[in-house]
Design a protein around this motif. Structure first.
Motif, PDB file in Angstrom:
ATOM      1  N   PHE A   1      37.574 -52.799  27.689  1.00 41.14           N
ATOM      2  CA  PHE A   1      38.255 -51.814  28.532  1.00 41.14           C
ATOM      3  C   PHE A   1      38.033 -52.086  30.003  1.00 41.14           C
ATOM      4  CE2 PHE A   1      38.116 -47.889  31.003  1.00 41.14           C
ATOM      5  CZ  PHE A   1      39.422 -47.478  30.854  1.00 41.14           C
ATOM      6  N   TRP A   2      36.790 -52.303  30.400  1.00 42.93           N
ATOM      7  CA  TRP A   2      36.519 -52.487  31.819  1.00 42.93           C
ATOM      8  C   TRP A   2      37.031 -53.831  32.322  1.00 42.93           C
ATOM      9  CZ3 TRP A   2      36.136 -48.489  34.571  1.00 42.93           C
ATOM     10  CH2 TRP A   2      35.561 -47.336  34.075  1.00 42.93           C
ATOM     11  N   THR A   3      37.028 -54.856  31.484  1.00 42.35           N
ATOM     12  CA  THR A   3      37.641 -56.123  31.876  1.00 42.35           C
ATOM     13  C   THR A   3      39.139 -55.949  32.068  1.00 42.35           C
ATOM     14  OG1 THR A   3      35.978 -57.338  30.628  1.00 42.35           O
ATOM     15  CG2 THR A   3      37.958 -58.539  31.228  1.00 42.35           C
ATOM     16  N   PHE A   4      39.782 -55.266  31.145  1.00 41.15           N
ATOM     17  CA  PHE A   4      41.217 -55.006  31.228  1.00 41.15           C
ATOM     18  C   PHE A   4      41.546 -54.187  32.482  1.00 41.15           C
ATOM     19  CE2 PHE A   4      45.052 -52.607  29.958  1.00 41.15           C
ATOM     20  CZ  PHE A   4      45.870 -53.654  29.599  1.00 41.15           C
ATOM     21  N   THR A   5      40.754 -53.172  32.774  1.00 42.83           N
ATOM     22  CA  THR A   5      40.987 -52.329  33.942  1.00 42.83           C
ATOM     23  C   THR A   5      40.781 -53.105  35.234  1.00 42.83           C
ATOM     24  OG1 THR A   5      40.257 -50.430  32.662  1.00 42.83           O
ATOM     25  CG2 THR A   5      40.311 -50.169  35.038  1.00 42.83           C
TER      26      THR A   5
ATOM     27  N   GLN B   1      42.833 -46.204  23.392  1.00 49.00           N
ATOM     28  CA  GLN B   1      42.043 -47.060  22.516  1.00 49.00           C
ATOM     29  C   GLN B   1      40.552 -46.903  22.794  1.00 49.00           C
ATOM     30  OE1 GLN B   1      43.440 -51.063  22.937  1.00 49.00           O
ATOM     31  NE2 GLN B   1      45.392 -50.637  21.932  1.00 49.00           N
ATOM     32  N   ARG B   2      40.192 -46.742  24.067  1.00 50.37           N
ATOM     33  CA  ARG B   2      38.768 -46.583  24.407  1.00 50.37           C
ATOM     34  C   ARG B   2      38.218 -45.261  23.870  1.00 50.37           C
ATOM     35  NH1 ARG B   2      34.453 -47.837  23.899  1.00 50.37           N
ATOM     36  NH2 ARG B   2      32.858 -46.966  25.205  1.00 50.37           N
TER      37      ARG B   2
ATOM     38  N   ASN C   1      39.359 -43.708  21.280  1.00 46.63           N
ATOM     39  CA  ASN C   1      39.252 -43.901  19.832  1.00 46.63           C
ATOM     40  C   ASN C   1      37.947 -44.608  19.481  1.00 46.63           C
ATOM     41  OD1 ASN C   1      41.767 -42.787  19.374  1.00 46.63           O
ATOM     42  ND2 ASN C   1      42.804 -44.751  19.267  1.00 46.63           N
ATOM     43  N   ASP C   2      37.563 -45.587  20.287  1.00 42.10           N
ATOM     44  CA  ASP C   2      36.359 -46.364  20.009  1.00 42.10           C
ATOM     45  C   ASP C   2      35.102 -45.516  20.160  1.00 42.10           C
ATOM     46  OD1 ASP C   2      35.098 -48.950  19.460  1.00 42.10           O
ATOM     47  OD2 ASP C   2      34.315 -48.732  21.492  1.00 42.10           O
ATOM     48  N   ALA C   3      35.103 -44.599  21.115  1.00 40.04           N
ATOM     49  CA  ALA C   3      33.932 -43.749  21.344  1.00 40.04           C
ATOM     50  C   ALA C   3      33.956 -42.501  20.468  1.00 40.04           C
ATOM     51  CB  ALA C   3      33.846 -43.357  22.809  1.00 40.04           C
ATOM     52  N   GLU C   4      34.965 -42.382  19.595  1.00 40.51           N
ATOM     53  CA  GLU C   4      35.102 -41.245  18.682  1.00 40.51           C
ATOM     54  C   GLU C   4      35.233 -39.929  19.462  1.00 40.51           C
ATOM     55  OE1 GLU C   4      35.537 -39.917  14.729  1.00 40.51           O
ATOM     56  OE2 GLU C   4      35.505 -41.924  15.516  1.00 40.51           O
ATOM     57  N   ILE C   5      36.082 -39.974  20.499  1.00 37.05           N
ATOM     58  CA  ILE C   5      36.364 -38.808  21.334  1.00 37.05           C
ATOM     59  C   ILE C   5      37.860 -38.525  21.216  1.00 37.05           C
ATOM     60  CG2 ILE C   5      36.359 -37.931  23.701  1.00 37.05           C
ATOM     61  CD1 ILE C   5      34.013 -39.899  24.186  1.00 37.05           C
ATOM     62  N   SER C   6      38.228 -37.254  21.206  1.00 35.66           N
ATOM     63  CA  SER C   6      39.624 -36.866  21.034  1.00 35.66           C
ATOM     64  C   SER C   6      40.482 -37.346  22.206  1.00 35.66           C
ATOM     65  CB  SER C   6      39.725 -35.341  20.917  1.00 35.66           C
ATOM     66  OG  SER C   6      41.066 -34.943  20.877  1.00 35.66           O
ATOM     67  N   ARG C   7      41.679 -37.819  21.896  1.00 40.67           N
ATOM     68  CA  ARG C   7      42.611 -38.256  22.943  1.00 40.67           C
ATOM     69  C   ARG C   7      43.196 -37.078  23.707  1.00 40.67           C
ATOM     70  NH1 ARG C   7      44.815 -42.048  18.675  1.00 40.67           N
ATOM     71  NH2 ARG C   7      46.230 -40.346  18.280  1.00 40.67           N
ATOM     72  N   LYS C   8      42.940 -35.871  23.258  1.00 42.73           N
ATOM     73  CA  LYS C   8      43.446 -34.689  23.951  1.00 42.73           C
ATOM     74  C   LYS C   8      42.859 -34.556  25.354  1.00 42.73           C
ATOM     75  CE  LYS C   8      44.176 -32.266  19.653  1.00 42.73           C
ATOM     76  NZ  LYS C   8      43.732 -31.178  18.779  1.00 42.73           N
TER      77      LYS C   8
ATOM     78  N   PRO D   1      28.948 -45.475  24.827  1.00 44.34           N
ATOM     79  CA  PRO D   1      28.899 -46.609  23.893  1.00 44.34           C
ATOM     80  C   PRO D   1      29.867 -46.409  22.730  1.00 44.34           C
ATOM     81  CG  PRO D   1      26.958 -45.232  23.656  1.00 44.34           C
ATOM     82  CD  PRO D   1      27.717 -44.696  24.826  1.00 44.34           C
ATOM     83  N   SER D   2      30.167 -47.499  22.080  1.00 45.25           N
ATOM     84  CA  SER D   2      31.078 -47.460  20.939  1.00 45.25           C
ATOM     85  C   SER D   2      30.449 -46.714  19.775  1.00 45.25           C
ATOM     86  CB  SER D   2      31.418 -48.878  20.478  1.00 45.25           C
ATOM     87  OG  SER D   2      32.087 -49.574  21.496  1.00 45.25           O
ATOM     88  N   TYR D   3      31.293 -46.077  18.989  1.00 46.20           N
ATOM     89  CA  TYR D   3      30.843 -45.437  17.759  1.00 46.20           C
ATOM     90  C   TYR D   3      30.474 -46.562  16.796  1.00 46.20           C
ATOM     91  CZ  TYR D   3      30.865 -42.223  13.795  1.00 46.20           C
ATOM     92  OH  TYR D   3      30.517 -41.482  12.707  1.00 46.20           O
ATOM     93  N   PRO D   4      29.231 -46.618  16.315  1.00 47.15           N
ATOM     94  CA  PRO D   4      28.769 -47.803  15.589  1.00 47.15           C
ATOM     95  C   PRO D   4      29.395 -48.010  14.209  1.00 47.15           C
ATOM     96  CG  PRO D   4      27.081 -46.114  15.588  1.00 47.15           C
ATOM     97  CD  PRO D   4      28.199 -45.608  16.454  1.00 47.15           C
ATOM     98  N   ALA D   5      29.845 -46.971  13.564  1.00 46.06           N
ATOM     99  CA  ALA D   5      30.369 -47.102  12.207  1.00 46.06           C
ATOM    100  C   ALA D   5      31.893 -47.216  12.231  1.00 46.06           C
ATOM    101  CB  ALA D   5      29.950 -45.893  11.372  1.00 46.06           C
ATOM    102  N   THR D   6      32.447 -47.487  11.087  1.00 46.54           N
ATOM    103  CA  THR D   6      33.898 -47.521  10.950  1.00 46.54           C
ATOM    104  C   THR D   6      34.431 -46.092  11.032  1.00 46.54           C
ATOM    105  OG1 THR D   6      33.773 -49.482   9.554  1.00 46.54           O
ATOM    106  CG2 THR D   6      35.794 -48.176   9.426  1.00 46.54           C
ATOM    107  N   ASN D   7      35.481 -45.905  11.833  1.00 46.28           N
ATOM    108  CA  ASN D   7      36.090 -44.582  11.914  1.00 46.28           C
ATOM    109  C   ASN D   7      37.565 -44.692  11.503  1.00 46.28           C
ATOM    110  OD1 ASN D   7      37.397 -45.642  14.150  1.00 46.28           O
ATOM    111  ND2 ASN D   7      36.292 -44.417  15.645  1.00 46.28           N
TER     112      ASN D   7
END
Length: 112
Positions: A26-30, A64-65, A67-74, A99-105
């Motif tokens: 994300f930060w590289t893309f930004t 996408q970021r 989603n990765d941190a398991e936070i609502s897009r709202k 940080p990223s959510y470590p498990a599969t979501n």
């Protein structure tokens, strides 16, 4: 992984907001988007078009970021509310550094 490889990989996945993007990606893309926006800043025709394209790409990357941190897009809705968007931008900046959510979501396995 070099920043250009990360950037082009994310460009290929830009329209898929239901995936995950790690903090590094994300930060590289930004950062690359910010540099490209600065480069076309002096050309009036490209300036408006590049701003709109990069704004849409950044929106997908933020989805996408989150989603990765398991936070609502709202939380992205706060950016469109007057007077609340300053506070919302602050909270989103904090969420983008989580940080990223470590498990599969619901959005796939962890890519860290």
């Amino acid at each position: 992984m070099p920043p250009t490889t990360t950037y082009f990989d994310q460009l290929r996945q830009a329209g898929y907001y239901n995936q995950r993007m790690s903090r590094h990606e994300f930060w590289t893309f930004t950062l690359v988007n910010a540099m490209l926006t600065y480069l076309v800043h002096g050309i009036p025709v490209l300036n408006a078009a590049a701003f709109l394209v990069f704004l849409v790409l950044t929106g997908f990357a933020m989805c996408q970021r989150l989603n990765d941190a398991e936070i609502s897009r709202k939380w992205l809705i706060m950016l469109f509310l007057p007077y609340v968007n300053v506070i919302g931008l602050f909270w989103l900046l904090i969420y983008m550094c989580q940080p990223s959510y470590p498990a599969t979501n619901d959005h796939g396995p962890c890519r860290v």
